[in-house]
Each structure stands twice: as C-alpha cells, then as structure tokens.
Design a protein around this motif. Structure first.
Motif, PDB file in Angstrom:
ATOM      1  N   GLU A  46       0.807  -1.216   0.000  1.00 55.51           N
ATOM      2  CA  GLU A  46       0.000   0.000   0.000  1.00 55.51           C
ATOM      3  C   GLU A  46       0.838   1.263   0.000  1.00 55.51           C
ATOM      4  O   GLU A  46       0.484   2.246  -0.645  1.00 55.51           O
ATOM      5  N   THR A  47       1.952   1.272   0.753  1.00 56.57           N
ATOM      6  CA  THR A  47       2.739   2.493   0.856  1.00 56.57           C
ATOM      7  C   THR A  47       4.017   2.436   0.049  1.00 56.57           C
ATOM      8  O   THR A  47       4.609   3.476  -0.217  1.00 56.57           O
ATOM      9  N   THR A  54       8.079   2.572   9.989  1.00 49.06           N
ATOM     10  CA  THR A  54       7.949   3.939   9.470  1.00 49.06           C
ATOM     11  C   THR A  54       6.620   4.139   8.762  1.00 49.06           C
ATOM     12  O   THR A  54       6.041   5.216   8.845  1.00 49.06           O
ATOM     13  N   THR A  55       6.122   3.108   8.067  1.00 46.69           N
ATOM     14  CA  THR A  55       4.824   3.279   7.418  1.00 46.69           C
ATOM     15  C   THR A  55       3.725   3.501   8.450  1.00 46.69           C
ATOM     16  O   THR A  55       2.804   4.274   8.213  1.00 46.69           O
ATOM     17  N   PHE A  58       4.404   7.231   9.955  1.00 50.61           N
ATOM     18  CA  PHE A  58       4.229   8.394   9.088  1.00 50.61           C
ATOM     19  C   PHE A  58       3.034   8.288   8.154  1.00 50.61           C
ATOM     20  O   PHE A  58       2.702   9.251   7.499  1.00 50.61           O
ATOM     21  N   ASP A  59       2.425   7.112   8.045  1.00 56.28           N
ATOM     22  CA  ASP A  59       1.319   6.985   7.101  1.00 56.28           C
ATOM     23  C   ASP A  59       0.025   6.594   7.815  1.00 56.28           C
ATOM     24  O   ASP A  59      -0.920   7.377   7.870  1.00 56.28           O
ATOM     25  N   GLY A  62      -0.355   8.968  11.095  1.00 54.92           N
ATOM     26  CA  GLY A  62       0.330  10.242  10.938  1.00 54.92           C
ATOM     27  C   GLY A  62      -0.067  11.270  11.968  1.00 54.92           C
ATOM     28  O   GLY A  62       0.730  12.129  12.336  1.00 54.92           O
ATOM     29  N   PHE A  63      -1.312  11.157  12.452  1.00 54.64           N
ATOM     30  CA  PHE A  63      -1.771  12.103  13.474  1.00 54.64           C
ATOM     31  C   PHE A  63      -0.899  12.046  14.714  1.00 54.64           C
ATOM     32  O   PHE A  63      -0.596  13.075  15.323  1.00 54.64           O
ATOM     33  N   THR A  65       2.254  11.288  14.855  1.00 56.01           N
ATOM     34  CA  THR A  65       3.527  11.962  14.580  1.00 56.01           C
ATOM     35  C   THR A  65       3.351  13.472  14.580  1.00 56.01           C
ATOM     36  O   THR A  65       4.239  14.207  15.032  1.00 56.01           O
ATOM     37  N   LEU A  66       2.198  13.925  14.060  1.00 50.67           N
ATOM     38  CA  LEU A  66       1.916  15.364  14.104  1.00 50.67           C
ATOM     39  C   LEU A  66       1.890  15.853  15.549  1.00 50.67           C
ATOM     40  O   LEU A  66       2.451  16.908  15.881  1.00 50.67           O
ATOM     41  N   GLU A  68       3.486  14.451  18.057  1.00 49.68           N
ATOM     42  CA  GLU A  68       4.857  14.424  18.578  1.00 49.68           C
ATOM     43  C   GLU A  68       5.628  15.655  18.138  1.00 49.68           C
ATOM     44  O   GLU A  68       6.351  16.277  18.928  1.00 49.68           O
ATOM     45  N   ALA A  69       5.473  16.025  16.852  1.00 48.34           N
ATOM     46  CA  ALA A  69       6.173  17.212  16.349  1.00 48.34           C
ATOM     47  C   ALA A  69       5.686  18.453  17.083  1.00 48.34           C
ATOM     48  O   ALA A  69       6.481  19.352  17.397  1.00 48.34           O
ATOM     49  N   LEU A  72       7.321  18.663  20.479  1.00 49.33           N
ATOM     50  CA  LEU A  72       8.700  19.178  20.397  1.00 49.33           C
ATOM     51  C   LEU A  72       8.691  20.686  20.175  1.00 49.33           C
ATOM     52  O   LEU A  72       9.476  21.419  20.793  1.00 49.33           O
ATOM     53  N   PHE A  73       7.790  21.151  19.308  1.00 49.60           N
ATOM     54  CA  PHE A  73       7.689  22.586  19.043  1.00 49.60           C
ATOM     55  C   PHE A  73       7.307  23.338  20.323  1.00 49.60           C
ATOM     56  O   PHE A  73       7.877  24.392  20.635  1.00 49.60           O
ATOM     57  N   ALA A  75       7.913  22.340  23.351  1.00 47.22           N
ATOM     58  CA  ALA A  75       9.062  22.303  24.253  1.00 47.22           C
ATOM     59  C   ALA A  75      10.033  23.424  23.932  1.00 47.22           C
ATOM     60  O   ALA A  75      10.564  24.096  24.828  1.00 47.22           O
TER      61      ALA A  75
ATOM     62  N   PHE B  81       5.636  19.361   6.792  1.00 51.40           N
ATOM     63  CA  PHE B  81       4.960  18.156   7.273  1.00 51.40           C
ATOM     64  C   PHE B  81       3.442  18.316   7.197  1.00 51.40           C
ATOM     65  O   PHE B  81       2.744  17.461   6.642  1.00 51.40           O
ATOM     66  N   PHE B  94      -3.529  12.986   5.836  1.00 46.59           N
ATOM     67  CA  PHE B  94      -2.383  12.074   5.901  1.00 46.59           C
ATOM     68  C   PHE B  94      -2.512  10.919   4.920  1.00 46.59           C
ATOM     69  O   PHE B  94      -1.932   9.874   5.119  1.00 46.59           O
TER      70      PHE B  94
END
Lengths: 88, 159
Positions: A46-47, A54-55, A58-59, A62-63, A65-66, A68-69, A72-73, A75, B81, B94
């Motif tokens: 599929e990916t 990783t699939t 990030f796939d 993905g929410f 990971t968003l 998590e990012a 970090l922002f 922080a 992203f 996504f």
C-alpha cells in the motif's frame, strides 16, 4: 494496627501479581492480532516503503507523529520563554 | 576562549562532527528502508551540535550555529509536514497520495524481504525529511538556548 493492614494489603497485592503473571499470554502472541496481520501483509504494497514501522508512524498513524512534532515545538517554545533573558 | 575545552577534544571534534551530521542525514533519508527515521536522524545530527557547543562554548559556535536560522528551519519542517498531510486531503488527512504513482518516490516496493529502493514510499520520505529538519533544528535551538542560559545562571550565582 496500621502495619498489619499494610502487611495484609501487601500479601494480597503480591498474590494478585503472581496470579496475573501466570495468566499472561506468551510474548508476541496477542489475543487480537487482526490489525498487526493487516499491517504486516499490506504495508509494503500500500505504501511502497520497506520499513513497516515507518509506514505506521508516518502513514497509517500520521496524526500521532503530528502530535509528537507539536510536542517538540511546544518544548522549544517553553524553553525559549524560560531562558528569554539569558538568550539575548 | 575560557569556555573552550582542551586541544585534544577540539581536534577530535573538528574531525568527527561532519561525519555525525552526515550520518544523521543518512538515517533521515533512508527512514523508509532501514531502522530509524526523522526523529532518530534529527537527534543524531543535533548531537553533533551538542558536541560543538560543549567543545567550543556557545561563543565559539556563534558563527556556525545561528539560532534564527535554526528557528526558521524548524518552522519550515513543521509547515512542510502539515502541508504534505493536507495535500492528501482528496481522500483523507495524511493520505499517502504519492505511493505507487510512478513519479517522485512513486516506485512500487518489491513484496517480501529485499534491500529496498530509495525511490519508493510516496510521502513517507518527504515527511521523514520534514520531521528530521524539525527535530534537528528544535534540539539545536534547545541546546543553544540552554547553554546561554546556564552561563547567565553561573554569572548570577558568582555575583
């Protein structure tokens, strides 16, 4: 009196943990595994990516990971606000 | 000058920091084929920044690591992203719209165990790069800000 109550509670707790440990399933054999099997069988097709972890990160999820990012922002924002006098 | 470490540490740092940064970018770029990804590779590259700050002090790396540029890179990564998350909105948020399309990163993967092709994965490599840039810049900003802050704290304690 207090100590005896604590001892009885400890005995119950340890007994509960031991019973639960014997009732555990083996590692790598979950009760519900449809989702895992789907990822393992279809992720590459599929990916197109070889790394299934990783699939998922990030796939398929993905929410997450968003989030998590964003953590970090946030922080960085907090640290910049905390050290704003020193960073001048 | 007084914040620098000894000549041995400075020499080894000068030899090694480029390799650490290149290895971090390797982990980011191969995130869809090998273990690792954006977060891990960004953390590796940021550890080179930490090494530089520890060795040369925050005054010594002033010309090399600029907080404004790192801040810009961080925001760019996050915007990239979210943008690629929104580009898939024709189906869902996504959605991996570039996978198996034949274009950029669009080759189909061979099913089963294989060494892998770098030109696969759809949006996953791009999101890896975006998250990697964000993480390395964010950790760089944190390291620079906290090293400047610790110096200020020491000054206050001594006075």
């Amino acid at each position: 009196m207090k100590k005896s109550i604590f001892a009885i509670a400890l005995v119950f707790f340890v007994a509960f943990m031991i019973v639960a440990a014997f009732g555990m399933r083996l590692f790598g054999e979950p009760i519900i595994s449809e989702m895992d099997d789907y990822y393992i069988q279809n992720a590459q097709a599929e990916t197109g990516a070889n790394n299934v972890v990783t699939t998922i990160v990030f796939d398929y999820r993905g929410f997450d990971t968003l989030g998590e990012a964003t953590v970090l922002f946030t922080a960085v924002l907090g640290i910049t606000a905390l050290f704003r006098e020193a960073a001048k | 000058m007084k914040n620098e470490m000894s000549r041995i540490v400075r020499t080894v740092t000068t030899l090694i920091y480029g390799f650490i940064i290149v290895y971090g970018f390797y982990v980011i770029a191969h995130g869809h084929l090998t273990p690792g990804g954006g977060f891990q590779g960004g953390a590796i590259a940021a550890s080179a920044f930490a090494l530089l700050v520890v060795t040369y002090g925050d005054q010594g790396v002033k010309d090399f690591l600029k907080k404004d540029i790192l801040s810009l890179v961080e925001s760019t990564g996050l915007v990239l992203f979210i943008a690629f998350a929104f580009f898939g909105l024709g189906v869902t948020f996504f959605y991996n719209f570039m996978a198996n399309s034949g274009g950029l990163f669009g080759n189909s993967a061979i099913i089963g165990i294989n060494p892998g092709d770098l030109n696969t994965g759809g949006t996953i490599p791009i999101m890896n790069i975006a998250v990697g840039l964000e993480v390395l810049a964010a950790l760089g900003v944190i390291i620079l800000t906290m090293s400047a802050g610790s110096k200020n704290t020491k000054k206050k304690e001594n006075s």
